[in-house]
Design a protein around this motif. Structure first.
Motif, PDB file in Angstrom:
ATOM      1  N   LEU A  26       0.828  -1.203   0.000  1.00 46.08           N
ATOM      2  CA  LEU A  26       0.000   0.000   0.000  1.00 46.08           C
ATOM      3  C   LEU A  26       0.868   1.262   0.000  1.00 46.08           C
ATOM      4  O   LEU A  26       0.526   2.257  -0.650  1.00 46.08           O
ATOM      5  CB  LEU A  26      -0.958  -0.012   1.190  1.00 46.08           C
ATOM      6  N   CYS A  27       1.993   1.218   0.707  1.00 45.41           N
ATOM      7  CA  CYS A  27       2.935   2.342   0.645  1.00 45.41           C
ATOM      8  C   CYS A  27       3.506   2.461  -0.766  1.00 45.41           C
ATOM      9  O   CYS A  27       3.628   3.565  -1.303  1.00 45.41           O
ATOM     10  CB  CYS A  27       4.064   2.149   1.661  1.00 45.41           C
ATOM     11  N   HIS A 121      -0.990  -1.078   7.926  1.00 46.11           N
ATOM     12  CA  HIS A 121      -1.484  -0.058   6.984  1.00 46.11           C
ATOM     13  C   HIS A 121      -2.987  -0.253   6.799  1.00 46.11           C
ATOM     14  O   HIS A 121      -3.427  -1.170   6.100  1.00 46.11           O
ATOM     15  CB  HIS A 121      -0.734  -0.174   5.644  1.00 46.11           C
TER      16      HIS A 121
HETATM   17 ZN   LIG Z   1       2.174   0.933   4.228  1.00 46.41          ZN
END
Ligand SMILES: [Zn+2]
Length: 167
Positions: A26-27, A121
């Protein structure tokens, strides 16, 4: 459906996409220079991104996540939580427009004990549902979805988000 959330705990998911050697997917998807198609990013906003789940539980399964690597929903800033809800509304309009689901599951698994594949996350799952889909979902879920279907969905949703965002 009793086991709605359990597929996201599967070893297949946690051993692949969600466990990148160099960090959080996700980052990676939140980076401004990301390959949007490769990362399945269908929309991005100041504090939030929307990606297709590479191992969907149903067609059109999306994840909405803050750009920052934060896992605790209770501690994210108010403007980010507001944007997440605003984007969730946009995503629901995209689903309605593109797939006409009978219903949508909206939810998050907070923490590993709750089944989060990426507990660090935060991400909200949107899973479109159709009457009677419980029987075939385990078949089309996860491993059965081929890349062409995902790429077609990515193109459709990217276009649809650009339209709903301007309305
Ligand atoms: Zn992340």
């Amino acid at each position: 459906m009793d086991n709605l959330w359990s597929p996201w705990r599967s070893s297949y998911i946690t051993s692949s996409e969600h466990r990148l050697a160099d960090g959080c997917f996700l980052c990676a998807a939140s980076r401004s220079d990301v390959d949007r198609q490769g990362a399945l990013v269908v929309a991005s906003f100041p504090s939030t991104i929307v990606v297709l789940n590479r191992y969907p539980y149903n067609a059109g399964h999306m994840l909405i996540a803050p750009r920052d690597h934060v896992g605790n929903l209770a501690e994210i800033p108010a403007h980010v939580s507001h944007e997440i809800m605003d984007v969730t509304q946009k995503a629901l309009r995209v689903l309605e427009r593109e797939l006409h689901p009978h219903g949508v599951n909206v939810g998050a698994n907070l923490g590993s004990a709750a089944g989060a594949g990426v507990p660090g996350h935060l991400h909200i799952h949107l899973v479109p549902r159709w009457n009677g889909d419980t029987n075939f979902m385990p078949v089309i879920g996860e491993v059965k979805v081929v890349s062409e279907q995902i790429e077609e969905m990515w193109a459709r949703f990217t276009e649809a988000f650009s339209n709903v965002a301007s309305t």
